[in-house]
Write a protein that holds these residues in place. Structure first.
Motif, PDB file in Angstrom:
ATOM      1  N   VAL A  71      -5.680 -38.676 -54.747  1.00 17.80           N
ATOM      2  CA  VAL A  71      -6.875 -39.468 -55.045  1.00 17.80           C
ATOM      3  C   VAL A  71      -6.478 -40.823 -55.631  1.00 17.80           C
ATOM      4  O   VAL A  71      -7.033 -41.861 -55.260  1.00 17.80           O
ATOM      5  N   ALA A  72      -5.497 -40.839 -56.540  1.00 18.64           N
ATOM      6  CA  ALA A  72      -5.048 -42.100 -57.133  1.00 18.64           C
ATOM      7  C   ALA A  72      -4.387 -43.002 -56.101  1.00 18.64           C
ATOM      8  O   ALA A  72      -4.406 -44.230 -56.236  1.00 18.64           O
ATOM      9  N   ARG A  73      -3.826 -42.424 -55.083  1.00 22.03           N
ATOM     10  CA  ARG A  73      -3.238 -43.211 -54.005  1.00 22.03           C
ATOM     11  C   ARG A  73      -4.306 -44.060 -53.318  1.00 22.03           C
ATOM     12  O   ARG A  73      -4.022 -45.147 -52.811  1.00 22.03           O
ATOM     13  N   GLY A  74      -5.546 -43.556 -53.349  1.00 21.28           N
ATOM     14  CA  GLY A  74      -6.649 -44.329 -52.789  1.00 21.28           C
ATOM     15  C   GLY A  74      -7.320 -45.223 -53.810  1.00 21.28           C
ATOM     16  O   GLY A  74      -7.619 -46.391 -53.543  1.00 21.28           O
ATOM     17  N   TRP A  75      -7.564 -44.670 -55.029  1.00 18.42           N
ATOM     18  CA  TRP A  75      -8.219 -45.446 -56.084  1.00 18.42           C
ATOM     19  C   TRP A  75      -8.024 -44.699 -57.394  1.00 18.42           C
ATOM     20  O   TRP A  75      -8.630 -43.657 -57.619  1.00 18.42           O
ATOM     21  N   MET A  76      -7.179 -45.253 -58.254  1.00 17.31           N
ATOM     22  CA  MET A  76      -6.822 -44.552 -59.481  1.00 17.31           C
ATOM     23  C   MET A  76      -8.027 -44.330 -60.389  1.00 17.31           C
ATOM     24  O   MET A  76      -8.144 -43.314 -61.083  1.00 17.31           O
ATOM     25  N   GLY A  77      -8.955 -45.282 -60.411  1.00 22.50           N
ATOM     26  CA  GLY A  77     -10.120 -45.153 -61.267  1.00 22.50           C
ATOM     27  C   GLY A  77     -10.955 -43.926 -60.955  1.00 22.50           C
ATOM     28  O   GLY A  77     -11.468 -43.259 -61.862  1.00 22.50           O
ATOM     29  N   VAL A  78     -11.075 -43.601 -59.681  1.00 21.76           N
ATOM     30  CA  VAL A  78     -11.849 -42.420 -59.287  1.00 21.76           C
ATOM     31  C   VAL A  78     -11.147 -41.152 -59.773  1.00 21.76           C
ATOM     32  O   VAL A  78     -11.795 -40.201 -60.223  1.00 21.76           O
ATOM     33  N   ALA A  79      -9.822 -41.137 -59.703  1.00 22.59           N
ATOM     34  CA  ALA A  79      -9.075 -39.975 -60.185  1.00 22.59           C
ATOM     35  C   ALA A  79      -9.346 -39.733 -61.657  1.00 22.59           C
ATOM     36  O   ALA A  79      -9.323 -38.588 -62.131  1.00 22.59           O
ATOM     37  N   GLY A  80      -9.621 -40.817 -62.400  1.00 25.54           N
ATOM     38  CA  GLY A  80      -9.887 -40.679 -63.821  1.00 25.54           C
ATOM     39  C   GLY A  80     -11.120 -39.857 -64.134  1.00 25.54           C
ATOM     40  O   GLY A  80     -11.181 -39.198 -65.184  1.00 25.54           O
ATOM     41  N   THR A  81     -12.112 -39.876 -63.261  1.00 32.63           N
ATOM     42  CA  THR A  81     -13.317 -39.087 -63.522  1.00 32.63           C
ATOM     43  C   THR A  81     -13.017 -37.597 -63.497  1.00 32.63           C
ATOM     44  O   THR A  81     -13.712 -36.810 -64.149  1.00 32.63           O
ATOM     45  N   LEU A  82     -11.978 -37.212 -62.742  1.00 25.00           N
ATOM     46  CA  LEU A  82     -11.572 -35.809 -62.699  1.00 25.00           C
ATOM     47  C   LEU A  82     -10.653 -35.435 -63.854  1.00 25.00           C
ATOM     48  O   LEU A  82     -10.643 -34.286 -64.300  1.00 25.00           O
ATOM     49  N   GLY A  83      -9.885 -36.400 -64.348  1.00 21.20           N
ATOM     50  CA  GLY A  83      -8.848 -36.095 -65.317  1.00 21.20           C
ATOM     51  C   GLY A  83      -9.374 -35.549 -66.630  1.00 21.20           C
ATOM     52  O   GLY A  83      -9.012 -34.436 -67.054  1.00 21.20           O
ATOM     53  N   SER A  84     -10.234 -36.316 -67.299  1.00 14.19           N
ATOM     54  CA  SER A  84     -10.768 -35.873 -68.589  1.00 14.19           C
ATOM     55  C   SER A  84     -11.624 -34.625 -68.430  1.00 14.19           C
ATOM     56  O   SER A  84     -11.620 -33.734 -69.279  1.00 14.19           O
ATOM     57  N   HIS A  85     -12.370 -34.572 -67.342  1.00 22.33           N
ATOM     58  CA  HIS A  85     -13.200 -33.394 -67.054  1.00 22.33           C
ATOM     59  C   HIS A  85     -12.328 -32.142 -66.950  1.00 22.33           C
ATOM     60  O   HIS A  85     -12.667 -31.085 -67.503  1.00 22.33           O
ATOM     61  N   SER A  86     -11.207 -32.262 -66.262  1.00 17.87           N
ATOM     62  CA  SER A  86     -10.337 -31.100 -66.062  1.00 17.87           C
ATOM     63  C   SER A  86      -9.719 -30.638 -67.380  1.00 17.87           C
ATOM     64  O   SER A  86      -9.571 -29.425 -67.609  1.00 17.87           O
ATOM     65  N   ILE A  87      -9.357 -31.588 -68.248  1.00 15.60           N
ATOM     66  CA  ILE A  87      -8.823 -31.202 -69.564  1.00 15.60           C
ATOM     67  C   ILE A  87      -9.874 -30.422 -70.343  1.00 15.60           C
ATOM     68  O   ILE A  87      -9.579 -29.398 -70.973  1.00 15.60           O
ATOM     69  N   ALA A  88     -11.129 -30.909 -70.297  1.00 12.53           N
ATOM     70  CA  ALA A  88     -12.205 -30.222 -71.012  1.00 12.53           C
ATOM     71  C   ALA A  88     -12.410 -28.812 -70.467  1.00 12.53           C
ATOM     72  O   ALA A  88     -12.584 -27.852 -71.233  1.00 12.53           O
TER      73      ALA A  88
END
Length: 386
Positions: A76-93
Motif C-alpha cells: 500500500v505504501a508503494r502506492g501512497w504511504m499516507g493511505v497506509a497510515g490509516t491502517l497502521g494506527s488502527h491495527s495497533i489498536a
C-alpha cells in the motif's frame, strides 16, 4: 532456512499489487496535492478486510500472519504511504484490544473494528512527550464508576474517526517509577470534552489526518480501562509497538521500493549525450546501492515479522528492521530525486512525494537515534543476533 513467501502470501501480495495499481496509483499524486481525503480507497480496503488484519477470526477478523501484515503495508505504501497510515494506527489498536482487553471489550469492539465500521488509532504522543512516554501529563482521576481525563495528545492518526481511541494516561501520577502509574483507556471520541482541536500541517504523510486532541474533563466509564487493571499501560503499549515498528518498517520499505522503481524506469527512458542515462556508471552505482538496500530492508522486516509469527519476542528485531528500513527509505528517495535531476523536484513526478514522505518513518514509532539506544541496550543485556 526459506526466504521465500509461501503460496498464500504470494497470492495475497498479487491481490494487493493489483489493488494498488488499479485504485491508488492513478489518483495518489492529484489527491495528495489537493489534500483530498481518500474515502473511496478506505472503503475499498474495508471491503478487502484490511482493517481486520490483526483481529482474531473468532471476532470476524483475518488473524493474519505478521509477514502478510508487513506485506500489506509495503504494497500500500508503494502506492501512497499516507493511505497506509490509516491502517497502521488502527491495527495497533486492534492488537492492543485483542491481546489485553477484557472479554467484554473484545466482543463489543473487535467485530466492528474488523470490518472498519469502527476505526481506531492510538493516543500516546503529547506536546511535551514523544520518545519519553513516561513524561506524559495526561491524567485520569478515578471518581466512582468513571475516570475524569484531562490532557492533550499530538500526531493522532484517524483522530476524527477513532472510536474508541486507546489513550495512554497517568492514573496514579505520584507512583515511582512512573510507568507503574500508567494505564490505557479506550476513550469514545463522541464523549463531551473530547475535541479534535486542529490538523497539524505536514511536509508529507498527507491523505490521512494527523491531529491534536484535547481532553477536557472527559468522563470515561471505568469499564473502558484496557484489561480492567490499572498500572499496566506502558507495558501494553510498548508491547504493541513491536507490531507498530513492523508496519512502519514495511511502509518505509514500500517508499524505498517505489523510489527505486521510479529511478530505474526514468534512467532507462531519459537520454543524455545521445544515450540512456542508465548507461552511465554513476547512475548504475546508485541503482545498485538502492537495490541492495531495498532487499536488505525487506529481509530484515520479514525476519522480524517471522519471529512474531513464531510467538517469540521481536523487540530487538523489529527495532533493527524499523531503524534500517527507515534510513533506506530516506536514502532511496533522495537518490531517486538525484537520478531524476530537475524533474525530481517537480510535483509532476512522484519522486518528490517519496522524498517528503520518507522522513516520517525515521521519526515515528521511535526515532532512529532512540532505536539505536534500544538496540544497544538489548545487545549489552545479552540479546544475540546470531
Amino acid at each position: 532456512m526459506d526466504f521465500t513467501l509461501n503460496e498464500e502470501q504470494t497470492a495475497y501480495r498479487k491481490m494487493l499489487r493489483d489493488f494498488v495499481q488499479r485504485e491508488i496509483k492513478p489518483v495518489a499524486r492529484d489527491w495528495e496535492q489537493s489534500g483530498r481525503y481518500p474515502t473511496e480507497i478506505i472503503d475499498k480496503m474495508k471491503e478487502m478486510g484490511l482493517f481486520g488484519l490483526l483481529v482474531p477470526e473468532e471476532y470476524g477478523g483475518a488473524d493474519a500472519d505478521f509477514v502478510s501484515f508487513a506485506l500489506t503495508f509495503e504494497e500500500v505504501a508503494r502506492g501512497w504511504m499516507g493511505v497506509a497510515g490509516t491502517l497502521g494506527s488502527h491495527s495497533i489498536a486492534c492488537w492492543l484490544i485483542a491481546k489485553y482487553g477484557t472479554e467484554e471489550q473484545r466482543s463489543s469492539l473487535l467485530p466492528e473494528l474488523a470490518t472498519g465500521a469502527r476505526r481506531s488509532g492510538i493516543g500516546l504522543t503529547e506536546p511535551q512527550a514523544g520518545s519519553d512516554l513516561q513524561g506524559i501529563t495526561t491524567r485520569a482521576r478515578r471518581e466512582g464508576d468513571h475516570y475524569i481525563v484531562n490532557g492533550s495528545k499530538m500526531w493522532i492518526t484517524n483522530a476524527r474517526y477513532a472510536n474508541p481511541l486507546p489513550t495512554l494516561v497517568k492514573t496514579d501520577p505520584t507512583t515511582s517509577p512512573a510507568h507503574k502509574g500508567m494505564s490505557v483507556l479506550l476513550i469514545d471520541s463522541s464523549l463531551p470534552g473530547f475535541t479534535v482541536s486542529r490538523d497539524i500541517p505536514k511536509l508529507g504523510y498527507k491523505g490521512t489526518e494527523s491531529c491534536e486532541i484535547v481532553l477536557d474533563n472527559v468522563k470515561v466509564p471505568a469499564s473502558c480501562l484496557l484489561g480492567g487493571v490499572e498500572g499496566r499501560g506502558l507495558q501494553q503499549v510498548l508491547s504493541a509497538l513491536e507490531t507498530g515498528r513492523i508496519n512502519v518498517a514495511a511502509r518505509a520499505l514500500g517508499v524505498a521500493q517505489a523510489s527505486y522503481d521510479a529511478a530505474y524506469a526514468y534512467s532507462k527512458n531519459r537520454d543524455a549525450f545521445g544515450k540512456p542515462i542508465s548507461n552511465f556508471q554513476a547512475i548504475q552505482m546508485k541503482l545498485a546501492d538502492m537495490a541492495v538496500d531495498v532487499q536488505a530492508a525487506r529481509l530484515l522486516t520479514y525476519w522480524a515479522a517471522s519471529k512474531l509469527d513464531r510467538g517469540e519476542r521481536a523487540d530487538l528485531e523489529s527495532s533493527m528492521a524499523k531503524l534500517f528500513a527507515s534510513e533506506v527509505g530516506l536514502r532511496a528517495s533522495l537518490d531517486a530525486m538525484r537520478i531524476h535531476g530537475g524533474y525530481g523536484y517537480s510535483t509532476e513526478f512522484e519522486v518528490e512525494r517519496y522524498y517528503r514522505d520518507a522522513p516520517l518513518m525515521a521519526i515515528g514509532e521511535g526515532t532512529s537515534d532512540i532505536l539505536r539506544t534500544v538496540i544497544a541496550k538489548q545487545l549489552l543485556n545479552g540479546s544475540s543476533v546470531d
